[in-house]
Design an enzyme around this catalytic site. Structure first.
Site, PDB file in Angstrom:
ATOM      1  N   ARG A 110       0.733  -1.277  -0.114  1.00 40.34           N
ATOM      2  CA  ARG A 110      -0.050  -0.021  -0.056  1.00 40.34           C
ATOM      3  C   ARG A 110       0.927   1.293  -0.012  1.00 40.34           C
ATOM      4  NH1 ARG A 110      -2.223  -3.618   3.283  1.00 40.34           N
ATOM      5  NH2 ARG A 110      -4.191  -4.306   3.613  1.00 40.34           N
ATOM      6  N   SER A 178       6.777  -4.969   7.508  1.00 43.71           N
ATOM      7  CA  SER A 178       6.494  -6.047   8.401  1.00 43.71           C
ATOM      8  C   SER A 178       7.201  -7.384   8.570  1.00 43.71           C
ATOM      9  CB  SER A 178       4.703  -6.216   8.277  1.00 43.71           C
ATOM     10  OG  SER A 178       4.267  -5.064   8.370  1.00 43.71           O
ATOM     11  N   ASP A 231       3.940  -3.497  10.998  1.00 43.69           N
ATOM     12  CA  ASP A 231       2.548  -3.264  10.865  1.00 43.69           C
ATOM     13  C   ASP A 231       1.767  -3.117  12.193  1.00 43.69           C
ATOM     14  OD1 ASP A 231       2.897  -5.851  11.327  1.00 43.69           O
ATOM     15  OD2 ASP A 231       1.699  -6.476   9.548  1.00 43.69           O
TER      16      ASP A 231
HETATM   17  P1  ADP Z   1      -1.515  -8.372   4.688  1.00 50.69           P
HETATM   18  O1  ADP Z   1      -1.389  -9.279   5.546  1.00 50.69           O
HETATM   19  O2  ADP Z   1      -0.847  -8.904   3.428  1.00 50.69           O
HETATM   20  O3  ADP Z   1      -1.015  -6.999   4.959  1.00 50.69           O
HETATM   21  P2  ADP Z   1      -4.232  -7.999   4.870  1.00 50.69           P
HETATM   22  O4  ADP Z   1      -4.350  -7.619   6.093  1.00 50.69           O
HETATM   23  O5  ADP Z   1      -5.392  -7.481   3.902  1.00 50.69           O
HETATM   24  O6  ADP Z   1      -2.804  -8.300   4.091  1.00 50.69           O
HETATM   25  O7  ADP Z   1      -4.613  -9.540   4.783  1.00 50.69           O
HETATM   26  C1  ADP Z   1      -4.642 -10.643   3.814  1.00 50.69           C
HETATM   27  C2  ADP Z   1      -4.922 -11.684   4.193  1.00 50.69           C
HETATM   28  O8  ADP Z   1      -6.015 -11.831   4.993  1.00 50.69           O
HETATM   29  C3  ADP Z   1      -5.037 -12.767   3.072  1.00 50.69           C
HETATM   30  O9  ADP Z   1      -3.814 -13.218   2.916  1.00 50.69           O
HETATM   31  C4  ADP Z   1      -5.832 -13.730   3.502  1.00 50.69           C
HETATM   32  O10 ADP Z   1      -5.346 -14.760   3.999  1.00 50.69           O
HETATM   33  C5  ADP Z   1      -6.894 -13.017   4.661  1.00 50.69           C
HETATM   34  N1  ADP Z   1      -8.051 -12.637   4.425  1.00 50.69           N
HETATM   35  C6  ADP Z   1      -8.336 -11.585   3.548  1.00 50.69           C
HETATM   36  N2  ADP Z   1      -9.669 -11.529   2.978  1.00 50.69           N
HETATM   37  C7  ADP Z   1     -10.224 -12.627   3.805  1.00 50.69           C
HETATM   38  C8  ADP Z   1     -11.681 -13.163   3.685  1.00 50.69           C
HETATM   39  N3  ADP Z   1     -12.825 -12.651   3.376  1.00 50.69           N
HETATM   40  N4  ADP Z   1     -11.834 -14.315   4.498  1.00 50.69           N
HETATM   41  C9  ADP Z   1     -10.655 -14.697   5.077  1.00 50.69           C
HETATM   42  N5  ADP Z   1      -9.630 -14.448   4.854  1.00 50.69           N
HETATM   43  C10 ADP Z   1      -9.334 -13.446   4.560  1.00 50.69           C
HETATM   44 MG    MG Z   2      -1.017  -5.843   6.404  1.00 48.59          MG
END
Ligand code: ADP
Ligand code: MG
Length: 509
Positions: A110, A178, A231
Site C-alpha cells: 500500500r 512487517s 504493521d
Molecule cells: P497483509 O497481511 O498482506 O498486509 P491483509 O491484512 O489485507 O494483508 O490480509 C490479507 C490476508 O487476509 C489474506 O492473505 C487472507 O489470508 C486473509 N483474508 C483476506 N480476506 C479474507 C476473507 N474474506 N476471509 C478470510 N481471510 C481473508
Molecule cells: Mg498488513
C-alpha cells in the site's frame, strides 16, 4: 419332466443371480459405510487434536506471558524476540501537514498519503493498494525496492500537490515493513529474516531504510524515512491517536504479530541504554511463539516440514491467513486417501496452497441449504466435481475446526499480553491478589488484518474466546478496536511524530 427340470434350473439361476446382485449391492453399501466411517474418523481425530478448551487456552496465556518475560530478559532468551522499536512517543493529535507512508508486509502493498490538520483530525487518507508481483518476492533487493519506489513516485505525482518531487522540500515518510527487523533507531533497522513467503537473501542483514532511500534516490524522489516500523506498531500508533487507552496492537492477516507498550523498567536487557524513562513499544514477533500447550496435529507438523522455514513461526502457522486454507486442504487430502470420497485422480488437491484462505472462508460461511458455494469452490479450485451434500458438510466442518482453533489461540495470545502487563484482571503473572480485588483499567487493543476484518466467523470465535478466558466481568473492560488499514496510516502518523521538524513530543506512560 425334462421341461420341468429346465424351469427349475432357470428359477435357480435367477435366484442365484439375484442373490449375487444383492450381495454385491449390500457389499458395496457395507464398503461405502466403512469408507464413510473412516472419513468421519479422520475428522474426529483432527477435531480432537485441535481442541482448545478454556483450560488449555489459559495454559497458552500463561506460556505467552512467561515467554514475554524471558524474551525481554535476554536476547535469545525465548522464541519471542521482543524487539525494541525505539518508539517512545506516539502521535498526540497535534501533527500537521502532508505525510506519506508505505506498507509492505504480505499479500498487498500500500501507498498512502494523509493530510493532518492538527486537533486529531486525519483528512480522508488516500490509499492505493496493489498485490506484490510474485516474482519480486524472491528476486533481488534492488528489484523489490525499485518497484516500491516507482509505485511511490507514481502515487506522489498523481495524488500530490503538483510540485516537482525532486525539487520540493524533503518529505518525511513512514515505512511499515512487517518483517523481523533489529531496530537501531526509530527510523533505521537491520532485516533479521524474511517471512510470509518472501526470500530475498541479499537484503538479510542490511539496513532497510537505506535500501529504500537508495531506491527512492534512483527514482529521483526527495524523501527520507522518518519512521521504520512494522504493521503492529503502525496499528498501535493509529489506535493510540484515536484512543489513548490503546496499549497493544495485533495483526491477523497473511501473517500474525503483536506489539504492546512496556514500561521501560521492565525492559531489563536495555537497562542503561535508554535515555528516557516511561514506556516503549515492544514488537513481540509473536508469530514465532511456541509452547507445548499449543494443540498441534500431524497436519501442522507436515505443513511445517514442507514450508521454507521449518521449526519457525509455529504460532503463525496455526493462526494466519497464509496457512489456514492449506491446513484444510491437507485434511481433505487425507480424507480422500483414506477413502475415495471425492473420486479418483485429484491432482489439484495435492498442490500446496491451492486453497487460499478467503475461499476457505467462503465455504465456511456458505449458508445456502445445498452448500452451493462449497460445491462451486471444490469444483472450480480443486477440480472436484459432483461432491455429495454430506461430503460438502464435512468440508465445512473441517473449515470450522481450523478457524475456531486459530481464532481461539489468537485470543489466548492477546490475553497473554494483558496478563504480562497486569491488565487481565488476575493480578499479573506472579499472582497474589484475588480477581475480585483488582480494578480493571479500560484497555483497548487495536486489531488489523484481513483475517480479522473480513472473516466474520473468525472474529466471532475470537471474541467468544476472549470472554471465556477473561470472564464476563473482566472482558467488559477490554475493547478490541478494528483499525482497517491502520498499519499504513499509523506509519504516516509516526512519520509525522518523528519528523525532523518536530520537538513537542509527549512521552509514553
Ligand atoms: P497483509 O497481511 O498482506 O498486509 P491483509 O491484512 O489485507 O494483508 O490480509 C490479507 C490476508 O487476509 C489474506 O492473505 C487472507 O489470508 C486473509 N483474508 C483476506 N480476506 C479474507 C476473507 N474474506 N476471509 C478470510 N481471510 C481473508
Ligand atoms: Mg498488513
Amino acid at each position: 419332466m425334462g421341461r420341468g427340470f429346465v424351469v427349475v434350473g432357470v428359477a435357480v439361476t435367477v435366484a442365484v443371480t439375484a442373490c449375487a446382485v444383492a450381495a454385491v449391492v449390500v457389499g458395496k453399501r457395507v464398503k461405502s459405510r466403512r469408507k464413510w466411517r473412516r472419513v468421519v474418523g479422520v475428522l474426529a481425530e483432527f477435531e480432537q487434536g485441535c481442541e482448545t478448551t478454556v483450560g488449555r487456552l489459559k495454559q497458552v496465556v500463561d506460556a505467552m506471558a512467561v515467554e514475554m518475560h524471558a524474551g525481554l530478559a535476554s536476547e535469545g532468551g525465548s522464541k519471542l524476540k521482543m524487539l525494541l522499536t525505539f518508539v517512545d512517543t506516539l502521535p498526540n493529535g497535534s501533527e500537521k501537514g502532508i505525510y506519506y507512508a508505505l506498507d509492505l508486509g504480505g499479500t498487498n502493498f500500500r501507498v498512502l498519503r494523509v493530510q493532518l490538520g492538527g486537533q486529531r483530525s486525519i483528512l480522508e487518507p488516500d490509499v492505493e493498494r496493489q498485490p506484490i508481483p510474485q516474482h519480486l518476492m524472491t528476486s533481488t533487493s534492488e528489484d523489490l525496492f525499485d518497484f516500491i519506489a516507482s509505485s511511490l513516485k507514481e502515487f506522489v505525482e498523481k495524488e500530490g500537490d503538483g510540485s516537482d518531487t525532486s525539487l520540493m522540500r524533503r518529505r518525511e515518510l513512514g515505512f511499515t515493513f512487517s518483517f523481523p527487523v533489529k531496530q537501531t533507531s526509530v527510523s533505521t533497522g537491520i532485516l533479521i529474516k524474511w517471512t510470509k513467503g518472501f526470500g530475498i537473501e541479499d537484503t538479510v542483514g542490511r539496513e532497510v531504510s537505506e535500501c529504500l532511500e537508495q531506491a527512492m534516490a534512483r527514482k529521483g524522489l526527495n524523501m527520507r524515512v522518518a519512521a521504520l516500523v512494522n504493521d503492529t506498531v503502525g496499528t498501535l500508533a493509529l489506535g493510540h491517536y484515536h484512543d489513548p487507552d490503546t496499549i497493544a496492537a495485533v495483526i491477523i492477516g497473511t501473517g500474525t504479530n503483536a506489539c504492546y507498550l512496556e514500561r521501560t523498567d521492565a525492559i531489563i536487557k536495555c537497562q542503561g541504554l535508554l535515555t528516557t524513562s516511561g514506556g516503549m513499544v515492544v514488537n513481540m514477533e509473536w508469530g514465532n511463539f511456541w509452547s507445548s500447550h499449543l494443540p498441534r496435529t500431524s497436519y501442522d507438523i507436515e505443513l511445517d516440514a514442507d514450508s521454507p522455514n521449518p521449526n519457525d513461526q509455529g504460532f503463525e502457522k496455526m493462526i494466519s491467513g497464509m496457512y489456514l486454507g492449506d491446513i484444510v486442504r491437507r485434511v481433505i487430502l487425507r480424507m480422500s486417501h483414506e477413502a475415495d470420497i471425492f473420486g479418483d485422480a485429484l491432482p489439484k488437491l495435492s498442490m500446496p496452497f491451492i486453497l487460499r484462505t478467503p475461499l476457505m472462508a467462503e465455504m465456511h460461511e456458505d449458508d445456502s441449504p445445498e452448500l452451493t458455494e462449497v460445491a462451486r469452490i471444490l469444483k472450480d479450485t480443486l477440480e472436484i466435481p459432483d461432491v455429495p451434500l454430506k461430503v460438502r458438510k464435512l468440508v465445512v466442518k473441517v473449515c470450522d475446526v481450523v478457524t475456531r482453533r486459530a481464532a481461539r489461540l489468537a485470543a489466548a495470545g492477546i490475553v497473554g499480553i494483558l496478563k504480562k502487563i497486569g491488565r487481565d484482571g488476575s493480578g499479573g503473572i506472579t499472582g497474589g491478589r484475588s480477581r475480585s480485588d483488582i480494578k480493571m483499567k479500560r484497555t483497548v487493543v487495536a486489531i488489523e488484518g484481513g483475517l480479522y476484518t473480513s472473516y466474520t466467523m473468525f472474529r466471532e470465535y475470537l471474541h467468544e474466546a476472549m470472554i471465556e478466558i477473561l470472564g464476563e466481568e473482566a472482558a467488559q473492560h477490554v475493547i478490541l478496536m478494528d483499525t482497517e488499514d491502520g498499519s499504513g496510516v499509523g506509519a504516516a502518523l509516526l512519520g509525522a511524530t518523528h519528523s525532523s521538524n518536530r520537538v513537542d513530543n509527549v512521552q509514553l506512560l
